[in-house]
Design an enzyme around this catalytic site. Structure first.
Site, mmCIF file in Angstrom:
data_model
loop_
_atom_site.group_PDB
_atom_site.id
_atom_site.type_symbol
_atom_site.label_atom_id
_atom_site.label_comp_id
_atom_site.label_asym_id
_atom_site.label_seq_id
_atom_site.Cartn_x
_atom_site.Cartn_y
_atom_site.Cartn_z
ATOM 1 N N ILE A 1 -12.721 -43.234 93.677
ATOM 2 C CA ILE A 1 -11.270 -43.589 93.992
ATOM 3 C C ILE A 1 -10.354 -44.735 92.799
ATOM 4 O O ILE A 1 -9.404 -44.537 92.041
ATOM 5 C CB ILE A 1 -11.034 -43.683 95.726
ATOM 6 C CG1 ILE A 1 -11.252 -42.423 95.790
ATOM 7 C CG2 ILE A 1 -9.238 -44.795 95.153
ATOM 8 C CD1 ILE A 1 -10.867 -43.212 97.322
ATOM 9 N N ASP B 1 -17.396 -53.745 88.672
ATOM 10 C CA ASP B 1 -17.789 -53.106 89.899
ATOM 11 C C ASP B 1 -19.430 -53.149 89.866
ATOM 12 O O ASP B 1 -19.971 -53.033 88.524
ATOM 13 C CB ASP B 1 -17.564 -51.652 90.292
ATOM 14 C CG ASP B 1 -18.530 -50.673 90.811
ATOM 15 O OD1 ASP B 1 -20.056 -51.087 90.495
ATOM 16 O OD2 ASP B 1 -17.644 -50.157 91.924
ATOM 17 N N ALA C 1 -8.441 -49.224 101.178
ATOM 18 C CA ALA C 1 -10.689 -48.681 101.188
ATOM 19 C C ALA C 1 -10.407 -49.150 103.098
ATOM 20 O O ALA C 1 -10.348 -47.886 103.509
ATOM 21 C CB ALA C 1 -10.744 -50.025 100.169
ATOM 22 N N ARG C 2 -10.692 -50.446 102.769
ATOM 23 C CA ARG C 2 -11.018 -50.443 103.889
ATOM 24 C C ARG C 2 -10.718 -52.100 104.387
ATOM 25 O O ARG C 2 -10.246 -53.352 103.783
ATOM 26 C CB ARG C 2 -12.780 -50.862 104.231
ATOM 27 C CG ARG C 2 -13.363 -49.644 104.108
ATOM 28 C CD ARG C 2 -13.148 -48.415 105.645
ATOM 29 N NE ARG C 2 -14.177 -47.457 105.096
ATOM 30 C CZ ARG C 2 -13.447 -46.560 104.946
ATOM 31 N NH1 ARG C 2 -12.150 -46.373 104.591
ATOM 32 N NH2 ARG C 2 -14.597 -45.193 105.091
ATOM 33 N N GLU D 1 -8.116 -51.673 114.217
ATOM 34 C CA GLU D 1 -6.786 -50.670 113.798
ATOM 35 C C GLU D 1 -7.273 -50.141 114.836
ATOM 36 O O GLU D 1 -8.368 -49.970 116.481
ATOM 37 C CB GLU D 1 -7.166 -49.771 112.359
ATOM 38 C CG GLU D 1 -7.214 -50.341 111.767
ATOM 39 C CD GLU D 1 -7.193 -49.772 109.990
ATOM 40 O OE1 GLU D 1 -7.248 -47.769 111.046
ATOM 41 O OE2 GLU D 1 -7.614 -48.828 109.226
ATOM 42 N N HIS E 1 -2.804 -46.651 107.790
ATOM 43 C CA HIS E 1 -3.959 -45.478 107.645
ATOM 44 C C HIS E 1 -3.729 -44.070 107.308
ATOM 45 O O HIS E 1 -4.620 -43.262 107.506
ATOM 46 C CB HIS E 1 -4.835 -45.979 108.670
ATOM 47 C CG HIS E 1 -6.711 -45.578 108.013
ATOM 48 N ND1 HIS E 1 -8.071 -46.293 108.603
ATOM 49 C CD2 HIS E 1 -6.713 -45.070 106.931
ATOM 50 C CE1 HIS E 1 -8.761 -46.116 107.780
ATOM 51 N NE2 HIS E 1 -8.501 -45.231 106.425
#
Length: 530
Positions: A154, A173, A233-234, A263, A281
């Site tokens: 992604i 990364d 993402a999260r 959530e 989301h």
């Protein structure tokens, strides 16, 4: 010929599961919106279950489904499945981590555009009959710098599309190689440097202890004025409380959030903030993504039930009872070596070499290799990594690995050595299992040691000089940290040496900082095996 029964418990794209529907060996029943008690009444003779996020698969359901072999989540998250219970009963849980790549990528760009051009606020005001052009002056993305934390599929997709907007890409990364960065026209930076240079920031990492709150107060304090942040993402990667403080203090300009720490989110200060764009989301909520994830899990169900081929398992089934009993202790030491190695490295490796010596080399050591790799990857890729998908994920990160087997024993009946290499460093660990003493790490970068892997370990590379160990002991004592055992490995008097300590407590940041200031200490690395 075997015939398998599949129960679909949530609405799934019919086109996505047509391979199952049309397969002569499969009977597929679609029965959605059921309660746990209703599922218990019918689940008894199914071999596979397919769910999305609506249905919760509990231990009771898993117990009642006697021939159950697979639970498939047509999506990424598996929070609605009791993973521990599935593992306990030998049921494989799979997901579809790649199916939403395009959708999440496009939603990230949509959020960036909505944020920078203030589209939601302008739409709301105009729909209420107010024409107010002057209130909504946006900024262009062209010529701006986009920071990306996490450059998997992604993250790379976002980078490619952002370049078409004329943006410069900087990224962090731990597995991004120099070569891969050059090919993608990405400049590698550390996270604090991204904060200083980025006009936009987007995050695309799993939520792990290392990434939780990685964009928080410290990041915002260093942020370039006007920074805009996106998270598809999260929830939890961005510290929501720190984000609100930074917005109210004018440290950053805005944020677009599709995911939240809890959530469904009820944080009205966040949801209603005038500088935040929110969606519930929706990163994977496209027709195409839902079809892709359904296709993915359908094909893998067939592969598992007919060919025993597993790619996207998120749990590790119980080990085969036929595994050589003498091999079992080496599974533990291989797992511990993976945890130790990745914590001793400054950066993840680009190459991994595993060497098996002695009688060990005569066995099938694939379980040892997978145990090492899965534990090495978990700190950066999260708990979804296991012995089943470890080598697949290692390859996906662009890390090469090699296995060697030799009869030579290095003084032990069996000896396992791993070598991890990246562009800046090489780490070698050797280990064995000693009769009557158990597993031991016996070598670190040429230093002979004898350390039993336990919860709290401390490794110190230093110059051997009189008094240095006393200074270390004084510092640890000052912070009430007790030494359980200590091993000193050295090559020459007054030369380089390695201290290996088992401790009763974790060493805090302040104590670590004080230790590294001791004259002669070159490297201080804490390892947590909890």
């Amino acid at each position: 010929m075997n015939r398998f029964k599949v129960l679909v418990l949530d609405p799934i794209s019919e086109d996505g599961i047509k391979e199952l529907l049309n397969h002569p060996n499969y009977e597929v029943d679609v029965n959605t919106g059921l309660s746990e008690s209703e599922i218990l009444e019918i689940v008894g003779d199914y071999h596979a279950l397919i769910v999305r996020s609506q249905t919760t698969i509990t231990e009771k359901i898993i117990q009642h489904a006697r021939p159950l072999k697979v639970i498939a989540r047509a999506g990424v998250g598996v929070d609605n499945i009791d993973i521990d219970a599935a593992t306990k009963y030998g049921v494989i849980v799979i997901n579809a981590p790649d199916g939403n790549t395009i959708s999440a990528t496009e939603h990230t760009l949509a959020m960036m555009l909505a944020l920078t051009r203030q589209i939601p606020a302008a739409h709301k005001q105009l729909s209420e009959g107010v024409w107010n052009r002057k209130a909504y002056k946006g900024t262009e993305m062209y010529g701006k710098t986009l920071g990306i934390i996490g450059v998997g599929k992604i993250g790379f997709g976002v980078a490619r599309r952002a370049r078409s907007f004329g943006m410069k890409i900087v990224a962090f990364d731990p597995y991004l190689s120099d070569e891969k960065a050059r090919e993608a026209d990405i400049e590698k930076l550390e996270i604090d440097e991204i904060a200083k240079h980025a006009d936009f920031l987007t995050v695309h990492t799993p939520l792990t202890p290392q990434t939780k709150g990685i964009v928080g107060k410290e990041f915002f304090n260093m942020a370039k004025p006007g920074l805009k942040i996106v998270n598809v993402a999260r929830g939890g990667i961005i510290d929501e409380a720190a984000l609100l403080e930074a917005l109210d203090a004018g440290q950053i300009d805005g944020a677009a959030l599709d995911v939240f720490e809890s959530e469904p989110s009820t944080n009205q200060a966040l949801l209603g903030h005038p500088q935040i764009v929110v969606t519930p989301h929706l990163g994977a909520s496209t027709i195409e993504a839902q079809e892709k994830v359904a296709v993915s899990v359908s094909r893998e169900i067939i592969d598992i039930l007919e060919n025993n081929v597993i790619i996207h398992a998120v749990n590790a089934p119980r080990m085969n009872e036929n595994i050589n009993e003498e091999l079992r202790p080496y599974i533990n030491i291989a797992s511990h070596m993976g945890k130790v190695a990745i914590q001793l490295m400054n950066r993840p490796p680009s190459e991994v070499k595993l060497k098996y010596h002695g009688e060990l080399a005569l066995d099938d050591t694939s379980i040892l290799t997978r145990s090492f790799v899965s534990n090495m990857l978990k700190p950066h890729l999260g708990e979804n990594v296991n012995i089943i998908n470890a080598l697949y994920l290692l390859q996906e990160q662009g890390v090469t690995y090699k296995v060697e087997k030799q009869a030579q024993t290095h003084g032990y009946n069996n000896y396992l050595e791993v070598e991890l290499v990246n562009s800046e460093e090489t780490l070698t660990l050797g280990a064995s299992v000693l009769n009557g003493y158990g597993e031991r790490i016996v070598k670190i970068n040429g230093f002979q040691v004898d350390i039993k892997p336990t919860k709290h370990l401390l490794f110190i590379k230093h110059i051997d000089r009189p008094g240095i160990i006393g200074e270390m002991g004084h510092t640890l004592g000052k912070y009430d940290i007790n030494i359980a055992t200590m091993q000193l490995g050295r090559r020459d008097e007054g030369g380089e040496a390695m201290l290996s300590l088992r401790l009763d407590q974790t060493v805090g940041a302040e104590a670590l900082e004080e230790l590294i200031k001791i004259e002669g200490f070159d490297q201080v690395k804490q390892v947590d095996l909890s």
